[in-house]
Design a protein around this motif. Sequence first.
Motif, PDB file in Angstrom:
ATOM      1  N   GLU A 165       6.597  -2.257  -3.512  1.00 23.64           N
ATOM      2  CA  GLU A 165       6.209  -3.165  -4.344  1.00 23.64           C
ATOM      3  C   GLU A 165       4.642  -3.165  -4.459  1.00 23.64           C
ATOM      4  OE1 GLU A 165      10.286  -5.946  -4.207  1.00 23.64           O
ATOM      5  OE2 GLU A 165       8.302  -6.621  -3.474  1.00 23.64           O
ATOM      6  N   THR A 166       4.176  -3.464  -3.297  1.00 24.25           N
ATOM      7  CA  THR A 166       2.655  -3.459  -3.336  1.00 24.25           C
ATOM      8  C   THR A 166       1.868  -2.441  -3.983  1.00 24.25           C
ATOM      9  OG1 THR A 166       2.818  -4.695  -0.982  1.00 24.25           O
ATOM     10  CG2 THR A 166       0.546  -3.619  -1.652  1.00 24.25           C
ATOM     11  N   THR A 167       2.299  -1.103  -3.710  1.00 27.72           N
ATOM     12  CA  THR A 167       1.568  -0.185  -4.446  1.00 27.72           C
ATOM     13  C   THR A 167       1.754  -0.071  -5.729  1.00 27.72           C
ATOM     14  OG1 THR A 167       3.110   1.338  -3.015  1.00 27.72           O
ATOM     15  CG2 THR A 167       0.940   1.244  -2.114  1.00 27.72           C
ATOM     16  N   TYR A 168       3.302  -0.048  -5.949  1.00 26.79           N
ATOM     17  CA  TYR A 168       3.495   0.015  -7.489  1.00 26.79           C
ATOM     18  C   TYR A 168       2.769  -1.079  -8.177  1.00 26.79           C
ATOM     19  CZ  TYR A 168       6.281   0.138 -11.550  1.00 26.79           C
ATOM     20  OH  TYR A 168       6.578   0.295 -13.121  1.00 26.79           O
ATOM     21  N   THR A 169       2.571  -2.389  -7.577  1.00 24.27           N
ATOM     22  CA  THR A 169       1.942  -3.378  -8.518  1.00 24.27           C
ATOM     23  C   THR A 169       0.402  -3.087  -8.583  1.00 24.27           C
ATOM     24  OG1 THR A 169       3.628  -4.912  -7.891  1.00 24.27           O
ATOM     25  CG2 THR A 169       1.442  -5.911  -8.526  1.00 24.27           C
ATOM     26  N   GLY A 170      -0.183  -2.063  -7.959  1.00 23.82           N
ATOM     27  CA  GLY A 170      -1.505  -2.007  -7.825  1.00 23.82           C
ATOM     28  C   GLY A 170      -2.256  -2.632  -6.689  1.00 23.82           C
ATOM     29  N   GLY A 171      -1.627  -2.925  -5.784  1.00 20.34           N
ATOM     30  CA  GLY A 171      -2.243  -3.487  -4.605  1.00 20.34           C
ATOM     31  C   GLY A 171      -2.569  -2.390  -3.433  1.00 20.34           C
ATOM     32  N   LEU A 172      -3.296  -2.598  -2.485  1.00 17.42           N
ATOM     33  CA  LEU A 172      -3.639  -1.840  -1.369  1.00 17.42           C
ATOM     34  C   LEU A 172      -2.554  -2.319  -0.214  1.00 17.42           C
ATOM     35  CD1 LEU A 172      -7.162  -0.690  -0.125  1.00 17.42           C
ATOM     36  CD2 LEU A 172      -5.227  -1.104   1.440  1.00 17.42           C
ATOM     37  N   LEU A 173      -1.647  -1.497   0.263  1.00 17.39           N
ATOM     38  CA  LEU A 173      -0.917  -1.909   1.382  1.00 17.39           C
ATOM     39  C   LEU A 173      -1.453  -1.815   2.756  1.00 17.39           C
ATOM     40  CD1 LEU A 173       1.950  -2.577   2.304  1.00 17.39           C
ATOM     41  CD2 LEU A 173       2.544  -0.088   2.325  1.00 17.39           C
ATOM     42  N   CYS A 174      -1.459  -2.775   3.679  1.00 19.42           N
ATOM     43  CA  CYS A 174      -2.240  -2.816   4.831  1.00 19.42           C
ATOM     44  C   CYS A 174      -1.062  -3.320   5.892  1.00 19.42           C
ATOM     45  CB  CYS A 174      -3.432  -3.545   5.024  1.00 19.42           C
ATOM     46  SG  CYS A 174      -4.124  -3.803   6.633  1.00 19.42           S
ATOM     47  N   ALA A 175      -0.324  -2.133   6.265  1.00 18.18           N
ATOM     48  CA  ALA A 175       0.952  -2.578   7.206  1.00 18.18           C
ATOM     49  C   ALA A 175       1.129  -1.935   8.510  1.00 18.18           C
ATOM     50  CB  ALA A 175       2.067  -2.131   6.294  1.00 18.18           C
ATOM     51  N   LYS A 176       1.877  -2.310   9.212  1.00 17.70           N
ATOM     52  CA  LYS A 176       2.310  -2.061  10.515  1.00 17.70           C
ATOM     53  C   LYS A 176       2.784  -0.434  10.506  1.00 17.70           C
ATOM     54  CE  LYS A 176       5.022  -2.858  14.701  1.00 17.70           C
ATOM     55  NZ  LYS A 176       3.695  -2.894  15.657  1.00 17.70           N
ATOM     56  N   ARG A 177       1.939   0.424  11.511  1.00 16.14           N
ATOM     57  CA  ARG A 177       2.240   1.708  11.562  1.00 16.14           C
ATOM     58  C   ARG A 177       3.659   1.942  12.009  1.00 16.14           C
ATOM     59  NH1 ARG A 177      -1.663   2.572  14.372  1.00 16.14           N
ATOM     60  NH2 ARG A 177      -3.191   3.164  12.637  1.00 16.14           N
ATOM     61  N   THR A 178       4.379   2.565  11.208  1.00 14.72           N
ATOM     62  CA  THR A 178       5.848   3.007  11.607  1.00 14.72           C
ATOM     63  C   THR A 178       6.264   4.399  11.121  1.00 14.72           C
ATOM     64  OG1 THR A 178       6.860   2.503   9.551  1.00 14.72           O
ATOM     65  CG2 THR A 178       6.711   0.744  11.310  1.00 14.72           C
ATOM     66  N   THR A 179       7.136   5.175  11.643  1.00 13.25           N
ATOM     67  CA  THR A 179       7.343   6.421  11.376  1.00 13.25           C
ATOM     68  C   THR A 179       7.706   6.457   9.769  1.00 13.25           C
ATOM     69  OG1 THR A 179       9.681   6.196  11.756  1.00 13.25           O
ATOM     70  CG2 THR A 179       8.496   7.238  13.532  1.00 13.25           C
ATOM     71  N   ILE A 180       8.266   5.490   9.145  1.00 11.14           N
ATOM     72  CA  ILE A 180       8.675   5.590   7.670  1.00 11.14           C
ATOM     73  C   ILE A 180       7.560   5.377   6.922  1.00 11.14           C
ATOM     74  CG2 ILE A 180      10.023   4.710   6.057  1.00 11.14           C
ATOM     75  CD1 ILE A 180      12.491   4.244   7.765  1.00 11.14           C
ATOM     76  N   HIS A 181       6.551   4.457   7.324  1.00  9.18           N
ATOM     77  CA  HIS A 181       5.599   4.288   6.665  1.00  9.18           C
ATOM     78  C   HIS A 181       4.693   5.521   6.639  1.00  9.18           C
ATOM     79  CE1 HIS A 181       5.569  -0.335   6.671  1.00  9.18           C
ATOM     80  NE2 HIS A 181       5.771  -0.096   5.473  1.00  9.18           N
ATOM     81  N   LEU A 182       4.734   6.230   7.741  1.00 14.37           N
ATOM     82  CA  LEU A 182       3.727   7.656   7.884  1.00 14.37           C
ATOM     83  C   LEU A 182       4.256   8.560   6.991  1.00 14.37           C
ATOM     84  CD1 LEU A 182       2.753   7.319  11.465  1.00 14.37           C
ATOM     85  CD2 LEU A 182       1.356   6.881   9.593  1.00 14.37           C
TER      86      LEU A 182
END
Length: 340
Positions: A260-277
């Motif tokens: 939702e963050t990136t779709y809305t136009g925000g910059l995602l700053c989140a915990k590093r996980t295998t799925i996020h990567l």
Amino acid sequence: MNILYIGNNSSHSTSYHRAMALKRLGHRVDLIDPETLLRSSLMHKLHFRTGYKLLQHQVANFLKQQINAVNPDLIWVNGGELLGKKSLHVLKTLRAPIVLYNNDDPTGTRDGRRFDSLRKALPYYDLCIVRLEKDEGELLHYGARQVLRVYMSYDEEAHKPFDRPSEIPVQFTSDVAFIGTWMRHEKRDEFLLKLIRAGIPVSIWGARWPKSPHWNALKAHYRGAALSGRDYVAAIQGAKICIGMLSQGNRDLHTRRSVETTYTGGLLCAKRTTIHLDMYTENQEAVFWDDADECIDVCKRLLADNEQRENIRKAGYNKVRALKVGNEDICTAILKQLNF
């Protein structure tokens, strides 16, 4: 196609958004909401803690009354925690495939007995949809017949960004935003307090924050209760950086906020996980951290570099669309799995 959709009918709920996505795809959707049986917060807490066991007769009767005039091609249960075996027996009389879509952790332990009734009903679903990080073997252990793992999704309409940043109300602009609930054992308050003490200008929106033992230190940074609708979109798009936290108790490796963050136009700053990567190229489409100290360094670097921050934000905006994880995309994939 005629779809009988059983889920929360609140216009700001993810369940409702998913039902509307099915409508946008051209299907007829009859939406019924068994949560109307939970007439008070006290009743909701009672049944949550007892796995909705005491509510099963009422839910089954409610469904009998609601399905008299429907003839669905598919039955879609969103969430499903209120529906036990009796309810599934009622739905089986309609002789249509039944799909369960659950974004939580129905085989986990964080929420105690909340999913007791759901787990007993798993063998009666034709397909169970769960988050990507969930081990399908756990659901198969409880008798699930078929499991499909998917990314969490945004909604193409509900989370559509503002056309121009100038349209965002000033009360929803910030440098670093966290939008989420205070949870007793997740230590989100300690994490944010560490950022604040390091000089990071954090703004907090969400429920239950006054319950935090660190409330006195956090309240100057508290901007208001849980957000929904266009206010939610505004707070994400209006922030220079959006902090994305996970629930360890829920065994999260990504959440709806991850998309939702990136779709809305925000910059995602989140915990590093295998799925996020797997989803985003680090430092190009989103930024990640392992702990509060690294998050502090990342925030300081990006707040001081407007060009890099904007490049990452734009790349994340493009990447999440390429991932095809909108509600319409995910619903289409589910229907394809069912040969519809």
